[in-house]
Design an enzyme around this catalytic site. Structure first.
Site, PDB file in Angstrom:
ATOM      1  N   SER A   2       0.784  -1.272  -0.070  1.00  0.00           N
ATOM      2  CA  SER A   2       0.303   0.121  -0.033  1.00  0.00           C
ATOM      3  C   SER A   2       0.762   1.215  -0.144  1.00  0.00           C
ATOM      4  CB  SER A   2      -0.848   0.076   1.347  1.00  0.00           C
ATOM      5  OG  SER A   2      -1.600   1.376   1.249  1.00  0.00           O
TER       6      SER A   2
ATOM      7  N   HIS B 193      -1.293  -1.162  -4.098  1.00  0.00           N
ATOM      8  CA  HIS B 193      -2.601  -0.756  -3.491  1.00  0.00           C
ATOM      9  C   HIS B 193      -2.617   0.792  -3.488  1.00  0.00           C
ATOM     10  CE1 HIS B 193      -6.479  -1.562  -1.357  1.00  0.00           C
ATOM     11  NE2 HIS B 193      -5.969  -0.530  -0.453  1.00  0.00           N
TER      12      HIS B 193
ATOM     13  N   ASP C 280      -4.739   4.068  -1.858  1.00  0.00           N
ATOM     14  CA  ASP C 280      -5.530   4.387  -1.131  1.00  0.00           C
ATOM     15  C   ASP C 280      -6.347   5.604  -1.154  1.00  0.00           C
ATOM     16  OD1 ASP C 280      -6.221   2.194   0.729  1.00  0.00           O
ATOM     17  OD2 ASP C 280      -4.107   2.386   1.506  1.00  0.00           O
TER      18      ASP C 280
ATOM     19  N   MET D 148      -8.814   8.684  -0.007  1.00  0.00           N
ATOM     20  CA  MET D 148      -9.654   9.068   1.198  1.00  0.00           C
ATOM     21  C   MET D 148     -10.267  10.667   0.954  1.00  0.00           C
ATOM     22  SD  MET D 148      -7.374   7.805   4.164  1.00  0.00           S
ATOM     23  CE  MET D 148      -6.387   6.475   4.123  1.00  0.00           C
TER      24      MET D 148
ATOM     25  N   HIS E 218      -8.381   1.702  -3.990  1.00  0.00           N
ATOM     26  CA  HIS E 218      -9.376   1.611  -3.178  1.00  0.00           C
ATOM     27  C   HIS E 218      -9.996   2.917  -2.767  1.00  0.00           C
ATOM     28  CE1 HIS E 218      -9.868   0.478   1.535  1.00  0.00           C
ATOM     29  NE2 HIS E 218     -11.020   0.738   1.006  1.00  0.00           N
TER      30      HIS E 218
ATOM     31  N   MET F  54     -12.022   5.144  -0.627  1.00  0.00           N
ATOM     32  CA  MET F  54     -12.837   5.399   0.720  1.00  0.00           C
ATOM     33  C   MET F  54     -13.359   6.737   0.903  1.00  0.00           C
ATOM     34  SD  MET F  54      -9.712   4.071   3.086  1.00  0.00           S
ATOM     35  CE  MET F  54      -8.702   3.980   1.792  1.00  0.00           C
TER      36      MET F  54
ATOM     37  N   MET G  32     -11.978  -5.157   4.975  1.00  0.00           N
ATOM     38  CA  MET G  32     -11.100  -4.570   5.960  1.00  0.00           C
ATOM     39  C   MET G  32     -10.659  -5.059   7.117  1.00  0.00           C
ATOM     40  SD  MET G  32     -10.359  -1.940   4.047  1.00  0.00           S
ATOM     41  CE  MET G  32      -9.378  -1.080   5.250  1.00  0.00           C
TER      42      MET G  32
ATOM     43  N   ASP H  98      -7.029  -6.067   4.057  1.00  0.00           N
ATOM     44  CA  ASP H  98      -6.257  -4.635   3.888  1.00  0.00           C
ATOM     45  C   ASP H  98      -6.406  -4.038   5.444  1.00  0.00           C
ATOM     46  OD1 ASP H  98      -5.406  -2.103   3.498  1.00  0.00           O
ATOM     47  OD2 ASP H  98      -7.338  -1.510   2.242  1.00  0.00           O
TER      48      ASP H  98
ATOM     49  N   GLY I 117       0.794  -2.085   4.290  1.00  0.00           N
ATOM     50  CA  GLY I 117       1.594  -0.753   3.722  1.00  0.00           C
ATOM     51  C   GLY I 117       2.740  -0.874   4.951  1.00  0.00           C
TER      52      GLY I 117
END
Ligand code: DX5
Ligand code: ZN
Length: 217
Positions: free
Chosen positions: A8, A33, A35, A37, A66, A68, A137, A175, A197
């Site tokens: 990550s 990956h 992320d 947000m 991903h 979020m 998650m 994850d 990560g």
């Protein structure tokens, strides 16, 4: 089914994300990956489509994006254009999930559905036919470096059972807080894709290779 370690990027140095991407690429990983947000669905911000598009110029590695986000449907197209290969969206917010999954696939991308640790696994059952990946998650999303919630593996087991019953082929990803010490239990439960990560980036090349070898056997 081949197992995958997806480092990550959130745990990389954000002043030079390209360098972290290249570490993962040169380590020989097949996935990274990413992320995303929004400060609403999760209490943190990360980076947006421009960053993903700029990173895309430096590697052909599989971009596992991903989202979020409270309103993920608004950002599917920008992330698809930025070079995402797979786009995962959460089951918890209020929006038209079937429509969003259809949008991801109509843009030629793989689709994933994500559930938080406190969300019942049944919530994703209606979408299993329309996704290539289910992400369970193993921390409450928003921050790297949290502790792995092992009880989530019961959901992985339920998904493995349902997948074989329905003869489907979606991948199951975990994850959050995943480190080498969790690999045996995750493999035993049937996890296919391991996002890591902090545990990945804190290790030297030898430690990273060893971590990967314990998964990608
Ligand atoms: C959590 C993110 C994770 C995170 C994992 O909100 O979705 O992908 O980067 O990082 P670690 O492995 O540090 O928990
Ligand atoms: Zn993530």
């Amino acid at each position: 089914m081949k197992k995958i370690l997806a480092p990550s990027l959130l745990a990389g140095d954000h002043s030079c994300l390209k360098d972290s991407l290249l570490i993962v690429d040169q380590d020989g990983r097949n996935w990274i990956h990413l992320d995303i947000m929004d400060g609403h669905f999760v209490p943190n911000l990360s980076f947006g489509p421009q960053t993903v598009a700029d990173l895309r110029k430096h590697s052909n590695i599989f971009f596992d994006v991903h989202l979020m986000l409270d309103q993920p449907q608004k950002y599917i197209e920008p992330f698809a254009q930025a070079g995402a290969d797979l786009i995962s969206i959460h089951v918890e917010p209020e929006y038209d999930i079937p429509d969003a999954l259809e949008k991801i696939r109509s843009l030629g991308k793989k689709a994933g559905i994500v559930l938080n640790p406190d969300t019942a696994v049944e919530e994703v059952f209606p979408y299993l036919n329309d996704v290539e990946l289910v992400l369970c998650m193993t921390v409450n999303p928003g921050f790297g470096g949290q502790s792995f919630i092992e009880s989530v593996l019961a959901k992985v087991r339920a998904l493995v059972a349902l997948r074989s019953e329905r003869e489907e082929s979606f991948l199951i990803e975990v994850d959050g807080g995943v480190g080498p010490e969790h690999v045996p239990a995750c493999l035993d439960a049937g996890v296919d894709v391991f996002v890591a990560g902090t545990a990945y980036f804190k290790g030297d090349k030898e430690a990273r290779d060893e971590f990967a070898a314990s998964i990608e056997t």
